[in-house]
Design a protein around this motif. Structure first.
Motif, PDB file in Angstrom:
ATOM      1  N   LEU A 366       0.866  -1.168   0.000  1.00  0.00           N
ATOM      2  CA  LEU A 366       0.000   0.000   0.000  1.00  0.00           C
ATOM      3  C   LEU A 366       0.909   1.226   0.000  1.00  0.00           C
ATOM      4  O   LEU A 366       1.540   1.541   1.009  1.00  0.00           O
ATOM      5  N   PHE A 367       0.993   1.903  -1.128  1.00  0.00           N
ATOM      6  CA  PHE A 367       1.949   2.990  -1.316  1.00  0.00           C
ATOM      7  C   PHE A 367       1.470   4.303  -0.701  1.00  0.00           C
ATOM      8  O   PHE A 367       2.247   5.059  -0.112  1.00  0.00           O
ATOM      9  N   LEU A 368       0.185   4.601  -0.827  1.00  0.00           N
ATOM     10  CA  LEU A 368      -0.328   5.884  -0.344  1.00  0.00           C
ATOM     11  C   LEU A 368      -1.776   5.728   0.104  1.00  0.00           C
ATOM     12  O   LEU A 368      -2.597   5.158  -0.609  1.00  0.00           O
ATOM     13  N   GLU A 369      -2.055   6.227   1.300  1.00  0.00           N
ATOM     14  CA  GLU A 369      -3.426   6.246   1.818  1.00  0.00           C
ATOM     15  C   GLU A 369      -3.586   7.464   2.720  1.00  0.00           C
ATOM     16  O   GLU A 369      -3.465   7.384   3.942  1.00  0.00           O
ATOM     17  N   PRO A 370      -3.878   8.634   2.148  1.00  0.00           N
ATOM     18  CA  PRO A 370      -3.955   9.856   2.961  1.00  0.00           C
ATOM     19  C   PRO A 370      -5.126   9.893   3.928  1.00  0.00           C
ATOM     20  O   PRO A 370      -5.045  10.505   4.981  1.00  0.00           O
ATOM     21  N   ASN A 371      -6.261   9.270   3.574  1.00  0.00           N
ATOM     22  CA  ASN A 371      -7.451   9.334   4.410  1.00  0.00           C
ATOM     23  C   ASN A 371      -7.891  10.757   4.687  1.00  0.00           C
ATOM     24  O   ASN A 371      -8.385  11.073   5.770  1.00  0.00           O
ATOM     25  N   ASP A 372      -7.714  11.616   3.710  1.00  0.00           N
ATOM     26  CA  ASP A 372      -8.107  13.016   3.873  1.00  0.00           C
ATOM     27  C   ASP A 372      -8.404  13.576   2.479  1.00  0.00           C
ATOM     28  O   ASP A 372      -7.513  13.644   1.640  1.00  0.00           O
ATOM     29  N   PRO A 373      -9.648  13.987   2.217  1.00  0.00           N
ATOM     30  CA  PRO A 373      -9.983  14.495   0.885  1.00  0.00           C
ATOM     31  C   PRO A 373      -9.263  15.773   0.531  1.00  0.00           C
ATOM     32  O   PRO A 373      -9.204  16.137  -0.644  1.00  0.00           O
ATOM     33  N   ASN A 374      -8.704  16.484   1.527  1.00  0.00           N
ATOM     34  CA  ASN A 374      -7.940  17.685   1.225  1.00  0.00           C
ATOM     35  C   ASN A 374      -6.587  17.350   0.603  1.00  0.00           C
ATOM     36  O   ASN A 374      -5.964  18.205  -0.030  1.00  0.00           O
ATOM     37  N   ILE A 375      -6.137  16.111   0.777  1.00  0.00           N
ATOM     38  CA  ILE A 375      -4.876  15.676   0.171  1.00  0.00           C
ATOM     39  C   ILE A 375      -5.167  14.980  -1.155  1.00  0.00           C
ATOM     40  O   ILE A 375      -4.684  15.396  -2.204  1.00  0.00           O
ATOM     41  N   VAL A 376      -5.949  13.919  -1.115  1.00  0.00           N
ATOM     42  CA  VAL A 376      -6.395  13.215  -2.315  1.00  0.00           C
ATOM     43  C   VAL A 376      -7.845  12.806  -2.100  1.00  0.00           C
ATOM     44  O   VAL A 376      -8.173  12.217  -1.075  1.00  0.00           O
ATOM     45  N   ASP A 377      -8.692  13.100  -3.069  1.00  0.00           N
ATOM     46  CA  ASP A 377     -10.114  12.802  -2.947  1.00  0.00           C
ATOM     47  C   ASP A 377     -10.556  11.927  -4.122  1.00  0.00           C
ATOM     48  O   ASP A 377     -10.782  12.403  -5.224  1.00  0.00           O
TER      49      ASP A 377
END
Length: 456
Positions: A366-377
């Motif tokens: 799992l390379f990226l999981e921000p869990n924040d729509p302000n980062i990635v949505d």
């Protein structure tokens, strides 16, 4: 906070202090429960976005764009450009020209449709397909015409090393089934179709049956082996590989398999999966790739395959494949939901690295999981920029952006849809790395973007 974290992230590229600001975001996001990887002190992106006076596309200073195609316009073949612009790829033409092949994600309920002669339509009741565009060295459109017709919900796809486009159907309707509510299909759907780039007439559609009948999203081919990797846009979708009998001839058949994580049979990777840890994988064979029911993923899961939350875009770079899971990730406490909406994550990006041989399954993390729509949505289509960064298209609820991701997991905003809330789709680069083309879904427009891609 007086400004949103998303706006703060964009502003952080505006000055020499941006390194400090972005480094400080790690603690800010950790307070909200996010597992962000925005840690690199050198992630400035291309700087703050400049507001577009035309109200179409906000870009960093020094980048330019032009609209090269719009839905509703008459094309070279006399038909009208269909809407619902989705996945796309760019190819090199003659004398510096460029060729684009573009999907149209059209359902039976849509008003727009891809039109061709009946003998060039896979299913005359279905409205999806592809169009092909040719542009001169100055990015001026010279031709635009239908290249695949009679298919359904052509979402994304991928290029082949031999210079064709694979268009994927994200619909598994069978004859007599509605899709949904209006009309019926006359043939089975849920297949991939190969589209040549130099034909001036629509291809005779041939479903690539051995590659599976499921909710196809995108494909990417390992240039070293010819193995095709495929994503499935379903909440319980799998990650597949197709090993062709004859590399370069997908219609000749082959073997379809699904990824299984060693010592984690039937794992659901949607939530609470460890970040940046490599896991060995193996592959389970799909014995019935073309079932009458939509059961391919069920067969794979029964045999231990891992589930991925709506696998979408996929791309290859430096020996690895990166693919998005649009709604994967942990659900944040008190996350706002619309009426009747189920809780879901804001997206994941996975990294799969094949083994040196087909028997060596390789590894996944799992390379990226921000869990924040302000980062990635809700990341969707994904591609690789000339500088090695990933560029992913958002299909979120608010403003739509193109998100840049560094090899170390740093995140920045590259572009913003200033026109409306329609998603970005089909981001791709020309083989010479000079121009990125991207779609705004509906009303459909295709834009060319150019500038100093090395400036990061």
């Amino acid at each position: 906070m007086s400004i949103s974290r998303r706006h703060f992230l964009t502003l952080a590229g505006a000055s020499a202090t941006s390194s400090f600001l972005l480094a400080g975001l790690e603690s800010l996001y950790s307070e909200s429960g996010a597992r962000s990887l925005v840690k690199s002190p050198k992630v400035n992106g291309y700087g703050a976005l400049v507001k577009d006076p035309k109200g179409i596309l906000d870009l960093p200073a020094g980048f330019r764009y032009k609209i090269v195609s719009q839905s509703g316009k008459q094309m070279s073949d006399g038909t009208v450009t269909p809407s619902n612009y989705d996945g796309m790829a760019a190819f090199a033409g003659k004398n510096g020209s460029k060729i684009l092949v573009r999907n149209h994600e059209l359902r039976l309920t849509d008003q727009s449709r891809v039109i061709a002669a009946l003998d060039r339509m896979y299913d005359p009741n279905c409205k999806g397909g592809t169009t092909t565009l040719t542009l001169d060295r100055d990015r001026q459109l010279t031709k635009e015409y239908v290249s695949l017709a009679g298919t359904s919900v052509n979402c994304s796809g991928g290029t082949t090393p031999w210079g064709t486009w694979i268009s994927c159907e994200e619909n598994t309707a069978m004859p007599g089934m509605s899709d949904p509510g209006k009309g019926t299909v006359t043939k089975p759907h849920g297949y991939n179709f190969e589209v040549p780039i130099n034909s001036q007439t629509p291809v005779v559609p041939v479903p690539l049956v051995a590659m599976g009948r499921f909710r196809h999203e995108a494909i990417s081919i390992d240039p070293r082996t010819g193995i095709v990797y495929q994503t499935e846009d379903d909440p319980t979708g799998l990650f597949y590989r197709f090993m062709p009998k004859q590399p370069g001839k997908l219609a000749a058949g082959g073997i379809l398999e699904a990824l299984k994580i060693v010592k984690k049979p039937q794992v659901n990777t949607n939530q609470n999966f460890p970040l940046r840890q490599k896991f060995a994988v193996e592959w389970v064979r799909i014995e019935e790739p073309n079932p009458a029911e939509n059961t391919v993923r069920m067969e794979g899961f029964t045999k231990g395959a891992a589930q991925f939350m709506r696998g979408e875009g996929i791309c290859y770079t430096n020996g690895s494949f990166y693919f998005t899971c649009t709604q994967g990730g942990n659900v944040l406490p008190n996350a706002p939901l619309r009426v009747g909406e189920e809780a879901r994550g804001n997206g994941q990006i996975w990294k799969y690295t094949p083994g040196k041989t087909a028997k060596n399954g390789g590894s996944i993390e799992l390379f990226l999981e921000p869990n924040d729509p302000n980062i990635v949505d809700l990341p969707d289509n994904i591609t690789v920029a000339p500088n090695g960064h990933l560029i992913t298209c958002e299909d979120g609820k608010g403003e739509q952006r193109l998100i840049g991701i560094t090899p170390k997991g740093g995140v920045y905003t590259f572009a913003r849809n200033a026109r409306d809330r329609s998603e970005f789709a089909g981001a791709c680069f020309t083989p010479d790395g000079q121009t990125m083309f991207v779609n705004i879904y509906d009303p459909g427009i295709t834009v060319a973007i150019w500038g100093n891609w090395a400036r990061v």
